[in-house]
Motif scaffolding. Sequence first.
Motif, short mmCIF file in Angstrom:
data_model
loop_
_atom_site.label_atom_id
_atom_site.label_comp_id
_atom_site.label_asym_id
_atom_site.label_seq_id
_atom_site.Cartn_x
_atom_site.Cartn_y
_atom_site.Cartn_z
N ILE A 283 -24.36 -3.42 -26.03
CA ILE A 283 -25.35 -4.40 -26.48
C ILE A 283 -26.52 -3.64 -27.10
CG2 ILE A 283 -27.01 -6.17 -25.82
CD1 ILE A 283 -25.13 -7.12 -23.73
N ALA A 284 -26.67 -3.76 -28.40
CA ALA A 284 -27.74 -3.05 -29.08
C ALA A 284 -29.10 -3.71 -28.84
CB ALA A 284 -27.45 -2.99 -30.58
N ILE A 285 -29.13 -5.04 -28.92
CA ILE A 285 -30.38 -5.80 -28.71
C ILE A 285 -30.09 -6.90 -27.68
CG2 ILE A 285 -32.15 -7.25 -29.76
CD1 ILE A 285 -31.54 -5.92 -32.43
N PRO A 286 -30.69 -6.83 -26.49
CA PRO A 286 -30.39 -7.79 -25.42
C PRO A 286 -31.10 -9.13 -25.59
CG PRO A 286 -31.97 -6.21 -24.63
CD PRO A 286 -31.59 -5.75 -26.02
N CYS A 287 -30.89 -9.78 -26.73
CA CYS A 287 -31.48 -11.09 -27.03
C CYS A 287 -30.57 -12.18 -26.49
CB CYS A 287 -31.66 -11.22 -28.54
SG CYS A 287 -32.13 -12.88 -29.10
N THR A 288 -31.13 -13.20 -25.85
CA THR A 288 -30.34 -14.31 -25.32
C THR A 288 -30.29 -15.52 -26.24
OG1 THR A 288 -32.18 -15.36 -24.16
CG2 THR A 288 -30.99 -13.62 -22.97
N ALA A 289 -30.93 -15.41 -27.40
CA ALA A 289 -30.97 -16.51 -28.37
C ALA A 289 -31.61 -17.77 -27.78
CB ALA A 289 -29.58 -16.82 -28.92
N CYS A 290 -32.61 -17.60 -26.92
CA CYS A 290 -33.32 -18.77 -26.39
C CYS A 290 -34.16 -19.44 -27.48
CB CYS A 290 -34.21 -18.37 -25.23
SG CYS A 290 -35.61 -17.31 -25.69
N LYS A 315 -22.29 -6.49 -35.61
CA LYS A 315 -21.95 -5.35 -36.46
C LYS A 315 -21.88 -4.07 -35.61
CE LYS A 315 -23.74 -2.61 -40.35
NZ LYS A 315 -24.88 -2.44 -41.29
N SER A 316 -22.79 -3.93 -34.67
CA SER A 316 -22.86 -2.72 -33.85
C SER A 316 -21.67 -2.57 -32.92
CB SER A 316 -24.16 -2.71 -33.03
OG SER A 316 -25.29 -2.73 -33.87
N ASN A 317 -21.17 -3.70 -32.39
CA ASN A 317 -20.04 -3.58 -31.46
C ASN A 317 -18.69 -3.87 -32.13
OD1 ASN A 317 -19.73 -6.39 -31.63
ND2 ASN A 317 -20.79 -6.78 -29.70
N TYR A 318 -18.73 -3.92 -33.46
CA TYR A 318 -17.51 -4.03 -34.28
C TYR A 318 -16.76 -5.35 -34.14
CZ TYR A 318 -18.43 0.96 -34.50
OH TYR A 318 -19.05 2.17 -34.67
#
Length: 372
Positions: A283-290, A315-318
Amino acid sequence: MKLGFGLMRLPVIDGDRRNIDIETFSKMADIFLASGGRYFDTAYVYHGGESEKAFRKAVVERYPRDAYTVTDKLPLFVIDSADRMEPTFNEQLERCGVGYFDYYWLHSIKDDSYYEKVVRFDAFDFIKKKKEAGLIKHIGFSFHGSPAMLETILTEHPETEFVQLQINYIDWEDNNICSRECYEIATRHGKPVIVMEPVKGGALAAVPDAARELMEERDPGMSPASWAIRYAASLDNVMMVLSGMSNEDQVRDNVSYMKDFRPLDGGEKEILEKCGDIIHSQIAIPCTACRYCVTEQECPMNIPIPDLFDVYNRKSNYTLSRPDAGKLYADLTAGGGKAGDCVECGGCEGHCPQHLEIRELLKKVARSFERH
C-alpha cells in the motif's frame, strides 16, 4: 447481529455521489433487515447531505420504527457557532424522518483544535440534554485522535456511552491510527466500541494475491472482506462493526458470515498477521477514500484527491497496467485539477482521519503521472 450498515458508500447513479440509487439501496436494506440486521449509520455530510434522506426513503418510509436503529452525528466541523447545533440536529431528524435517534455521536473528534471547539460549544452537554428530552437514546462520539486525547475525553465525560473507533488488522499497531491503544482505553473506561473502517475503505477487500491465497487455503470461498470484518468483530468489547456497503453482493456476503458469527481462531489470527505484512508492503498511500478531504473542505483547485490516490496505489501494486493507469488518471483529471495543481493550502489535511500528509503525497502522484 454484530454487523452495522454504514451509509457513506451507497450505490449512486452515473458516478454522482449526491444521486443515490434509492431502488438498489432499498433492495440492499431489505436483504440486511431480512437477515437479522438492524443497525444503520449515517451522517450529515455523507453523500453531500443525501445519505440521511436516502435512509428515510429506503428504510424509514418502508419499515416500522421498531425494525431498525439509526445512528447520526453532530457535524461540528461544518458548524461555525454553538447556536447552529439546534437547527442542525432538527434538520437531521427531518432528513431521516424519525422522531428520535437511537444513537447520536459527536462526529470525528481528531485533534486538540477540534476538541477545543467541542468544549467551547458545550457539545457534550447539548447531546446529553437531547437524550434527557427523549430525542436520543444513547450518546457517544466517533474518534480519530491520539490515545492521550481519548483518555482525556473519557475522563472528562463519563456520560459518554459508546466510542466509535477505526479498527482493522493493518491499523491495529499503526503509529498514527493507534487502534489497539484506543481500543484498550475505551475498554478500561467501560465504553463499548463501534468499529468503523474494518475493511479500510475497501483496501482489505482487494488484497494482494499472496494474501488472498493464504486466506483461500485456510477458508475456501471466504472473501477477504469477511476476514477483515470478523477480525474486528472478534474483539470482546466491540458491540458493532460497520460496513460501508455499495451493492447487493456486498450485503449478501457480509450477512452470510455475520448472522451466525464465529470469532477468529488462533490459526486465523496468525494468517491475518502474515497478510497484514504483505499488504503493508504494497500500500503506497493508506487512504480509505472517506472523502472528508474534499467534502468537508472544498479544494480550491478541485483536485479529486481520493481518486488520484487510488489510481496511484493501483499502479504501484500492479493491479492496473501503466497505460491503463495513465488513461484513468487523465479521465479523473479531465474535469478537475491534477495533483500537480495543488497550491498547498493544507485545508484538506486538517480533515483527514488518517493524518496523511496530503500535500507531499500529491507531489508524489504528480511525479508519477505528469510530465514536467
